[in-house]
Design an enzyme around this catalytic site. Sequence first.
Site, PDB file in Angstrom:
ATOM      1  N   GLU A  61     -15.922 -17.094  21.441  1.00  0.00           N
ATOM      2  CA  GLU A  61     -15.604 -18.451  21.007  1.00  0.00           C
ATOM      3  C   GLU A  61     -14.574 -19.097  21.928  1.00  0.00           C
ATOM      4  OE1 GLU A  61     -16.052 -16.000  17.126  1.00  0.00           O
ATOM      5  OE2 GLU A  61     -15.602 -15.666  19.237  1.00  0.00           O
ATOM      6  N   CYS A  93      -9.737 -16.844  16.233  1.00  0.00           N
ATOM      7  CA  CYS A  93     -10.724 -17.801  16.752  1.00  0.00           C
ATOM      8  C   CYS A  93     -10.886 -18.982  15.794  1.00  0.00           C
ATOM      9  CB  CYS A  93     -12.071 -17.108  16.966  1.00  0.00           C
ATOM     10  SG  CYS A  93     -12.084 -15.998  18.395  1.00  0.00           S
TER      11      CYS A  93
END
Length: 365
Positions: A61, A93
């Site tokens: 990510e 994330c």
Amino acid sequence: MSLKKDNFNNFDKKIMRFAINLAKKNIGLTGTNPSVGCVIVKNKKIVSYGTTNIKGVPHAETIALKKNKKNNSGSTIYVTLEPCSHYGKTPPCTNAIARSKIKKVYFSINDLDKRVLNKSKIQLNKKKIVAKKGLLSIETKKLYKNYNFIKKNNFPYIVGKIACSSNFYILKNKEFITNEHSRNVSQLLRYRNQAILTSYKTVNSDNPLLNCRLNGLEKFSPIRLIIDKDLKINILSNIIKTSKKYKTFIFHNSNNLKKIKKLKFNGVNLVKQDNLSGEYFDLNKLFKKIYEIGIYYVLVECGANLTNKILKSRLFNEFYLFKSDKKIINSEKISIANINRNLKLFKNKLKVKTFLDKDSLTQYY
């Protein structure tokens, strides 16, 4: 923000399938972190994508968000696994996703890591981000079968391998039994596993390096794990000589201070074990210790006796039997008939012959 079953369209499936293929790229190469695929879409167009980096950081990510130099605001992010929501080697994330003003997060399945499990969706919803799971979950569960086993059992995923003649013998000397094609597949197994385990007997008799010898992949050589109860390993062996280049652990139960000092000087990591069971350590406890060190994927390449002991203990998750088309008829041979019989403990097997010339390969799982 309902998290009940969600319907996904063909476009969503196409994007998630791309994310799954991205994740496949680094399976087995990301250490204790899973290999994740991530795709960012805006206005029905892919604007960025990423895969968990080698050794596990940065996460997919983070890579995808940073790669897109334009504004990610209002985008949809597709992730193969539930985004992390805790502070570990990297910040969460979920925080990075929220800062980027992502509008929707579609992930395939939950991460069984207890620090993450079911927490990400709650955090994302609190930040007014739509979170949906279940997209291509059947395919993704297959992808993370090994990782999920590790997280459920707090135990490494163990792969075994042995090469033999057509009449089920191995040679006592260092001569190769199988052809170059089979040996290259063996090197791929080393490349795909975090560590390789053997005994001091194999080290002293064969003097191997236990690295990955495929062109361009030496830097992905596995961590070396040596079982050596009494520290009988040859101090001049290739393993000891290269312990500063390739990380090496020796599991022992010795008080030989002189040998311990020499091994440490050469860069060896020594792990004292007291869970003895005859000649070997208690294998369950040994592998548990390996997991605690932070090693999740182990390839076992050792002699017939230790291989068979691990096999009978049902500790192998997979096993690869390479078989030559040639017979061994000289006296310098060791039978692996017991190993071949005990391979019936596996529920499934898959035979491969197409790219190994006259050799054959059977995968047991």
